[in-house]
Write a protein that holds these residues in place. Sequence first.
Motif, PDB file in Angstrom:
ATOM      1  N   ASN A 166      27.656  29.670  53.588  1.00 51.07           N
ATOM      2  CA  ASN A 166      27.487  28.538  52.678  1.00 51.07           C
ATOM      3  C   ASN A 166      27.942  28.885  51.269  1.00 51.07           C
ATOM      4  O   ASN A 166      27.632  29.977  50.763  1.00 51.07           O
ATOM      5  CB  ASN A 166      26.020  28.103  52.613  1.00 51.07           C
ATOM      6  N   VAL A 312      29.586  22.811  52.931  1.00 54.90           N
ATOM      7  CA  VAL A 312      28.182  23.224  52.960  1.00 54.90           C
ATOM      8  C   VAL A 312      27.563  22.763  54.276  1.00 54.90           C
ATOM      9  O   VAL A 312      27.784  21.637  54.714  1.00 54.90           O
ATOM     10  CB  VAL A 312      27.406  22.632  51.765  1.00 54.90           C
ATOM     11  N   ALA A 316      23.498  18.644  53.675  1.00 57.52           N
ATOM     12  CA  ALA A 316      23.996  19.217  52.432  1.00 57.52           C
ATOM     13  C   ALA A 316      23.715  18.304  51.243  1.00 57.52           C
ATOM     14  O   ALA A 316      24.003  17.109  51.296  1.00 57.52           O
ATOM     15  CB  ALA A 316      25.495  19.469  52.543  1.00 57.52           C
ATOM     16  N   ALA A 330      21.307  23.568  51.548  1.00 55.24           N
ATOM     17  CA  ALA A 330      22.131  23.610  52.766  1.00 55.24           C
ATOM     18  C   ALA A 330      21.312  23.855  54.022  1.00 55.24           C
ATOM     19  O   ALA A 330      20.281  24.530  53.995  1.00 55.24           O
ATOM     20  CB  ALA A 330      23.164  24.726  52.633  1.00 55.24           C
ATOM     21  N   SER A 338      16.663  19.472  51.666  1.00 56.63           N
ATOM     22  CA  SER A 338      17.881  19.988  51.036  1.00 56.63           C
ATOM     23  C   SER A 338      17.933  19.597  49.562  1.00 56.63           C
ATOM     24  O   SER A 338      18.332  20.392  48.707  1.00 56.63           O
ATOM     25  CB  SER A 338      19.124  19.455  51.755  1.00 56.63           C
TER      26      SER A 338
END
Length: 414
Positions: A166, A312, A316, A330, A338
């Motif tokens: 990521n 991502v 995300a 992520a 998130s």
Amino acid sequence: NIDIGGPAMVRSAAKNWKDVAVLTDASQYGAALEELKAHGRISDKTKFGFSVAAFNRISNYDAAISDWLSSVDFEASAGQPVPQRSAFPAQSNGRFVKVQDLRYGENPHQAAAFYRDLFPAPGSLVTAKQLQGKELSYNNIADADAAWECVKSFDVPACVIVKHANPCGVAIGADAGEAYGKAFKTDPTSAFGGIIAFNTPVDAGTAQAVGKQFVEVLMAPAFSADALELLKTKPNVRVLQISLDGIKRDGASAWARGLNAQDVKRVGSGLLIQTADNHELQLSDLKVVTKKQPTEAELQDLLFAWKVAKFVKSNAIVFCQGGMTLGVGAGQMSRLDSARIASIKAEHAGLSLAGSAVASDAFFPFRDGLDVVIDHGATCVIQPGGSMRDKEVIDAADERGVAMVFSGVRHFRH
């Protein structure tokens, strides 16, 4: 145009490798001539290697024919000068060449090797030249690919720092040094032991700045001589040089643009094959759905955030401002989580989210996630739209006085 006799002759020669040296590529001529001049014969080891190469050559030839014919739609091709073809043939024949064996896979108890396409795309990771450092590991390669694919999507100097697949910091700048400084600020903690990629040459100043942190892999299209001298003081850092010279832009095929045409994922006794997510959002694609219109600066931040969100893991959420990421959330099961994690990351890095732009890789199913990013300072949001509760979310944006645009495209990345 399908050859029959040629492949049969090559196969028969390869089968009788003890008595026949079968050469199927001009690159083999040198080794054959050298042994003939030195010993008057070609060794069994070399002949066996030629035999294996010959069988591989014919295998690739047959597989290419199989792929092409398996993709033809016979009914749709009737009366057409060019056969209609499917992107997904009835039989898929993978053809890859081993680059190297790896020490182990994701974990020490797993064996692994690295393979490349028969014809690697320009500017792809497999074309990298390692200038220094330890042997690349399985995880190094996977993370390096994530960083490289993200950074080369920018047309201006950019830096991407990846940790566990990521992006934990992404930024653009006037040069490599400025881009790195901004990217590092996003999440210095996660950047420790990360993978760093630049889409522009690295100079001595940038190399010196990068050398202050622990980095596993450093990638760029070029390094100055002074930069390489500085990096030699960090002999364990794996330094990769990947040329971007051959990459073409608008209108070119995915291969010519240095991209995969398809993505493949292994499942139990099978494969999932899809066209690659090569969609590039344009300013003209955006649809403003709120009463408040985004400013020109906010539009640029939204496009930047959207580009990062594509790389991502889902779910995300990405906060951005001024050409840099501020917080990244992520891989959570909930989009709400998130959003919270992204804001926590920014707080820990000492970065203000006031006036920031936020990208969500998929639509907000409820207004709660939107409220979280607004509570932490976001003034504009980009999301695909398409939820049955879009009106509820749009009304919430209007209520909170923020701008929202729909991209019309989702970027799940599992």
